[in-house]
Design a protein around this motif. Sequence first.
Motif, PDB file in Angstrom:
ATOM      1  N   THR A 199      87.893  46.175  34.109  1.00 34.37           N
ATOM      2  CA  THR A 199      87.225  46.328  35.399  1.00 34.37           C
ATOM      3  C   THR A 199      85.995  47.203  35.258  1.00 34.37           C
ATOM      4  O   THR A 199      86.067  48.323  34.753  1.00 34.37           O
ATOM      5  CB  THR A 199      88.185  46.939  36.430  1.00 34.37           C
ATOM      6  OG1 THR A 199      89.251  46.016  36.684  1.00 34.37           O
ATOM      7  CG2 THR A 199      87.457  47.252  37.728  1.00 34.37           C
ATOM      8  N   ALA A 200      84.867  46.686  35.697  1.00 35.46           N
ATOM      9  CA  ALA A 200      83.603  47.409  35.556  1.00 35.46           C
ATOM     10  C   ALA A 200      82.493  46.597  36.202  1.00 35.46           C
ATOM     11  O   ALA A 200      82.683  45.414  36.534  1.00 35.46           O
ATOM     12  CB  ALA A 200      83.266  47.638  34.077  1.00 35.46           C
ATOM     13  N   VAL A 201      81.367  47.236  36.371  1.00 34.86           N
ATOM     14  CA  VAL A 201      80.145  46.503  36.676  1.00 34.86           C
ATOM     15  C   VAL A 201      79.540  46.081  35.341  1.00 34.86           C
ATOM     16  O   VAL A 201      79.334  46.915  34.459  1.00 34.86           O
ATOM     17  CB  VAL A 201      79.144  47.364  37.464  1.00 34.86           C
ATOM     18  CG1 VAL A 201      77.852  46.579  37.709  1.00 34.86           C
ATOM     19  CG2 VAL A 201      79.758  47.816  38.786  1.00 34.86           C
ATOM     20  N   TYR A 202      79.295  44.813  35.201  1.00 31.82           N
ATOM     21  CA  TYR A 202      78.760  44.259  33.962  1.00 31.82           C
ATOM     22  C   TYR A 202      77.261  44.015  34.129  1.00 31.82           C
ATOM     23  O   TYR A 202      76.825  43.377  35.100  1.00 31.82           O
ATOM     24  CB  TYR A 202      79.473  42.961  33.593  1.00 31.82           C
ATOM     25  CG  TYR A 202      80.839  43.204  32.992  1.00 31.82           C
ATOM     26  CD1 TYR A 202      81.895  43.659  33.784  1.00 31.82           C
ATOM     27  CD2 TYR A 202      81.079  43.006  31.639  1.00 31.82           C
ATOM     28  CE1 TYR A 202      83.147  43.908  33.239  1.00 31.82           C
ATOM     29  CE2 TYR A 202      82.331  43.243  31.085  1.00 31.82           C
ATOM     30  CZ  TYR A 202      83.355  43.702  31.892  1.00 31.82           C
ATOM     31  OH  TYR A 202      84.599  43.941  31.341  1.00 31.82           O
ATOM     32  N   TYR A 203      76.501  44.524  33.194  1.00 31.98           N
ATOM     33  CA  TYR A 203      75.051  44.389  33.199  1.00 31.98           C
ATOM     34  C   TYR A 203      74.601  43.598  31.977  1.00 31.98           C
ATOM     35  O   TYR A 203      75.180  43.718  30.900  1.00 31.98           O
ATOM     36  CB  TYR A 203      74.377  45.762  33.133  1.00 31.98           C
ATOM     37  CG  TYR A 203      74.699  46.697  34.260  1.00 31.98           C
ATOM     38  CD1 TYR A 203      75.803  47.549  34.196  1.00 31.98           C
ATOM     39  CD2 TYR A 203      73.888  46.745  35.397  1.00 31.98           C
ATOM     40  CE1 TYR A 203      76.093  48.422  35.233  1.00 31.98           C
ATOM     41  CE2 TYR A 203      74.173  47.615  36.437  1.00 31.98           C
ATOM     42  CZ  TYR A 203      75.279  48.451  36.344  1.00 31.98           C
ATOM     43  OH  TYR A 203      75.564  49.312  37.375  1.00 31.98           O
ATOM     44  N   CYS A 204      73.541  42.832  32.150  1.00 29.34           N
ATOM     45  CA  CYS A 204      72.915  42.249  30.978  1.00 29.34           C
ATOM     46  C   CYS A 204      71.562  42.916  30.778  1.00 29.34           C
ATOM     47  O   CYS A 204      70.951  43.414  31.723  1.00 29.34           O
ATOM     48  CB  CYS A 204      72.767  40.740  31.090  1.00 29.34           C
ATOM     49  SG  CYS A 204      71.792  40.108  32.462  1.00 29.34           S
TER      50      CYS A 204
ATOM     51  N   GLY B 188      83.442  56.096  36.978  1.00 25.95           N
ATOM     52  CA  GLY B 188      83.614  57.403  36.373  1.00 25.95           C
ATOM     53  C   GLY B 188      83.372  57.473  34.884  1.00 25.95           C
ATOM     54  O   GLY B 188      83.607  58.508  34.259  1.00 25.95           O
ATOM     55  N   LYS B 189      82.897  56.380  34.313  1.00 29.26           N
ATOM     56  CA  LYS B 189      82.662  56.354  32.871  1.00 29.26           C
ATOM     57  C   LYS B 189      81.215  56.012  32.566  1.00 29.26           C
ATOM     58  O   LYS B 189      80.489  55.503  33.410  1.00 29.26           O
ATOM     59  CB  LYS B 189      83.589  55.343  32.197  1.00 29.26           C
ATOM     60  CG  LYS B 189      85.063  55.690  32.294  1.00 29.26           C
ATOM     61  CD  LYS B 189      85.897  54.729  31.475  1.00 29.26           C
ATOM     62  CE  LYS B 189      87.377  55.117  31.506  1.00 29.26           C
ATOM     63  NZ  LYS B 189      88.210  54.184  30.695  1.00 29.26           N
ATOM     64  N   GLU B 190      80.820  56.292  31.340  1.00 26.39           N
ATOM     65  CA  GLU B 190      79.475  55.955  30.904  1.00 26.39           C
ATOM     66  C   GLU B 190      79.383  54.466  30.598  1.00 26.39           C
ATOM     67  O   GLU B 190      80.372  53.802  30.293  1.00 26.39           O
ATOM     68  CB  GLU B 190      79.111  56.767  29.665  1.00 26.39           C
ATOM     69  CG  GLU B 190      78.984  58.251  29.915  1.00 26.39           C
ATOM     70  CD  GLU B 190      78.446  58.999  28.709  1.00 26.39           C
ATOM     71  OE1 GLU B 190      78.177  60.200  28.841  1.00 26.39           O
ATOM     72  OE2 GLU B 190      78.297  58.385  27.639  1.00 26.39           O
TER      73      GLU B 190
ATOM     74  N   ILE C 104      69.917  39.434  23.964  1.00 30.00           N
ATOM     75  CA  ILE C 104      70.453  39.746  25.292  1.00 30.00           C
ATOM     76  C   ILE C 104      71.847  40.301  25.095  1.00 30.00           C
ATOM     77  O   ILE C 104      72.693  39.683  24.427  1.00 30.00           O
ATOM     78  CB  ILE C 104      70.467  38.510  26.210  1.00 30.00           C
ATOM     79  CG1 ILE C 104      69.023  38.090  26.520  1.00 30.00           C
ATOM     80  CG2 ILE C 104      71.218  38.819  27.501  1.00 30.00           C
ATOM     81  CD1 ILE C 104      68.898  36.874  27.424  1.00 30.00           C
ATOM     82  N   GLY C 105      72.050  41.454  25.639  1.00 29.37           N
ATOM     83  CA  GLY C 105      73.329  42.125  25.504  1.00 29.37           C
ATOM     84  C   GLY C 105      74.029  42.279  26.834  1.00 29.37           C
ATOM     85  O   GLY C 105      73.398  42.343  27.888  1.00 29.37           O
ATOM     86  N   TRP C 106      75.344  42.320  26.745  1.00 30.97           N
ATOM     87  CA  TRP C 106      76.171  42.628  27.911  1.00 30.97           C
ATOM     88  C   TRP C 106      76.719  44.042  27.756  1.00 30.97           C
ATOM     89  O   TRP C 106      77.224  44.410  26.695  1.00 30.97           O
ATOM     90  CB  TRP C 106      77.322  41.642  28.030  1.00 30.97           C
ATOM     91  CG  TRP C 106      76.909  40.304  28.547  1.00 30.97           C
ATOM     92  CD1 TRP C 106      76.666  39.180  27.821  1.00 30.97           C
ATOM     93  CD2 TRP C 106      76.680  39.956  29.910  1.00 30.97           C
ATOM     94  NE1 TRP C 106      76.296  38.154  28.641  1.00 30.97           N
ATOM     95  CE2 TRP C 106      76.299  38.613  29.942  1.00 30.97           C
ATOM     96  CE3 TRP C 106      76.772  40.649  31.121  1.00 30.97           C
ATOM     97  CZ2 TRP C 106      75.996  37.940  31.133  1.00 30.97           C
ATOM     98  CZ3 TRP C 106      76.466  39.989  32.298  1.00 30.97           C
ATOM     99  CH2 TRP C 106      76.087  38.652  32.284  1.00 30.97           C
ATOM    100  N   PHE C 107      76.614  44.791  28.827  1.00 29.78           N
ATOM    101  CA  PHE C 107      77.100  46.152  28.882  1.00 29.78           C
ATOM    102  C   PHE C 107      77.966  46.288  30.122  1.00 29.78           C
ATOM    103  O   PHE C 107      77.879  45.463  31.040  1.00 29.78           O
ATOM    104  CB  PHE C 107      75.914  47.132  28.948  1.00 29.78           C
ATOM    105  CG  PHE C 107      75.000  47.040  27.756  1.00 29.78           C
ATOM    106  CD1 PHE C 107      74.062  46.012  27.663  1.00 29.78           C
ATOM    107  CD2 PHE C 107      75.063  47.978  26.734  1.00 29.78           C
ATOM    108  CE1 PHE C 107      73.222  45.906  26.556  1.00 29.78           C
ATOM    109  CE2 PHE C 107      74.221  47.885  25.633  1.00 29.78           C
ATOM    110  CZ  PHE C 107      73.313  46.848  25.548  1.00 29.78           C
TER     111      PHE C 107
END
Length: 121
Positions: free
Chosen positions: A91-96, A42-44, A34-37
């Motif tokens: 600051t970002a939206v964090y996805y797993c 405005g960024k990839e 399981i990874g966190w991204f």
Amino acid sequence: DVQLQASGGGLVQAGGSLRLSCAASGFTFDNYAIGWFRQAPGKEREGVLCISTSEGVTYYQGSVKGRFTISSDFAKNTVYLRMNSLKPEDTAVYYCALILGSSCYYESRYWGQGTLVTVSS
């Protein structure tokens, strides 16, 4: 169906801490990661940290070393991301993501919804 539920985001001041949780369900794989991204405005999307059932921890990038740690409770298919000394650039939206296979670099992934982390200066 595979589902991932990320939670724990919020607003925090620079220097503060947050702990994100990712609970995965609906699968029976023995070897997975399981990874966190994260994706900043405005960024990839970029990888942050990952933990595998068999290969341990992988840092996708060095900027979080010493500040972020990842831990797991694989019996519950749950992974945690502890973020300390947060910076505005975090600051970002964090996805797993559930990664099929033992390596954090495998491309077969299921994604959860994101959780927003906002770090104020």
